[in-house]
Design an enzyme around this catalytic site. Structure first.
Site, PDB file in Angstrom:
ATOM      1  N   ASP A 109       0.737  -1.426  -0.009  1.00  0.00           N
ATOM      2  CA  ASP A 109      -0.012   0.191  -0.001  1.00  0.00           C
ATOM      3  C   ASP A 109       0.976   1.143   0.204  1.00  0.00           C
ATOM      4  OD1 ASP A 109      -2.096  -1.572  -0.041  1.00  0.00           O
ATOM      5  OD2 ASP A 109      -2.312  -1.348   2.376  1.00  0.00           O
TER       6      ASP A 109
HETATM    7  N1  URA Z   1      -1.200  -5.836   3.556  1.00  0.00           N
HETATM    8  C1  URA Z   1      -1.680  -4.545   3.772  1.00  0.00           C
HETATM    9  O1  URA Z   1      -3.001  -4.388   4.437  1.00  0.00           O
HETATM   10  N2  URA Z   1      -0.918  -3.785   3.103  1.00  0.00           N
HETATM   11  C2  URA Z   1       0.303  -3.810   2.414  1.00  0.00           C
HETATM   12  O2  URA Z   1       0.976  -3.095   2.079  1.00  0.00           O
HETATM   13  C3  URA Z   1       0.658  -5.139   2.727  1.00  0.00           C
HETATM   14  C4  URA Z   1      -0.040  -6.198   3.049  1.00  0.00           C
END
Ligand code: URA
Length: 249
Positions: A109
């Site tokens: 993310d």
């Molecule tokens: N899980 C998440 O919620 N975000 C990420 O960036 C990676 C794994």
């Protein structure tokens, strides 16, 4: 391989542009100026045990038939070629790597930090992201609410996310203080860590990926920096046997 072809394969533009760079005296190979685009060099095999070292316009490079990289992803970057709200992680790489088609291996993310692999090898990307291969990924999580024993037990037992009736469970879940835990997952669903924590009644405030397989993000790699993966690094990504075997131990 001819020098012009070497530069072309490494992302330095069209053959014509590569030729022009060489003829202009902007390229050295193994420390010596080479202004002959047709000069052949060994790029692998016994004649070339280490990656061929060359410079283009004063910048040092290594020849790699395929690019395998790690990046310490900072917050505020999207793992997309067409980012919508923030710059792409690809903007942290030099232009020749983007030019040769390097892409993120899976996604983190925008606000997640840590270990991100990138490559121009489609098979490698597929292998690393396919649920069948179950490469364990370790996330360091800071939570809004205290982490309870009930929450860690539920994360290990499996929680149901709204888009799939099959429960997802953590391979490992180690408490790391009142508001922190390290979670190891073998699947990579959208926002998986955040949704798993939400499913047990908590909330992620900080997320950092510290490890993929046995490959840890090196402490020496600062946020925003990248480096080539060495053969030893790649070997650390291989899961010996299905991760489910580890889970059941
Ligand atoms: N899980 C998440 O919620 N975000 C990420 O960036 C990676 C794994």
């Amino acid at each position: 391989m001819k020098l012009e072809q070497i530069l072309f394969s490494q992302g330095f533009g069209t053959r014509r542009a590569c030729r022009a760079l060489i003829l202009a005296g902007e390229v050295t190979v193994a420390g010596a100026l080479c202004d002959d685009p047709d000069m052949p060099f060994a790029v692998d095999g016994p004649a070339c045990p280490k990656p061929l070292a060359f410079t283009v316009e004063g910048v040092a490079w290594q020849y790699h038939a395929r690019a395998y990289l790690m990046l310490h992803k900072p917050a505020g970057y999207e793992c997309s070629q067409k980012p919508r709200h923030h710059p792409s992680v690809l903007s942290l790489l030099p232009a020749p790597l983007r030019e040769r088609g390097v892409q993120p291996v899976g996604r983190l993310d925008e606000d997640t930090t840590g270990l991100l692999l990138l490559s121009d090898d489609g098979q490698f990307i597929h292998r690393m992201t396919s649920p069948r291969h179950e490469v364990p990924k370790r996330y360091e999580v800071v939570t809004a609410e205290p982490v309870t024993a009930g929450q860690t037990a539920a994360l290990l037992a499996g929680v149901v996310l709204e888009d799939d009736p099959a429960p997802v469970r953590a391979l490992a879940c180690e408490p790391g203080g009142s508001h922190a835990l390290a979670l190891t997952l073998t699947s990579g669903k959208y926002h998986q860590v955040k949704r798993m924590l939400a499913a047990v009644g908590n909330h992620v405030v900080r997320l950092h990926r510290s490890r993929m397989g046995a490959l840890a993000l090196p402490a020496t790699l600062a946020e925003g920096q990248w480096r080539w993966l060495e053969p030893d690094d790649l070997a650390q990504l291989v899961v010996v046997g299905p991760a489910s075997a580890l889970r059941d131990q």
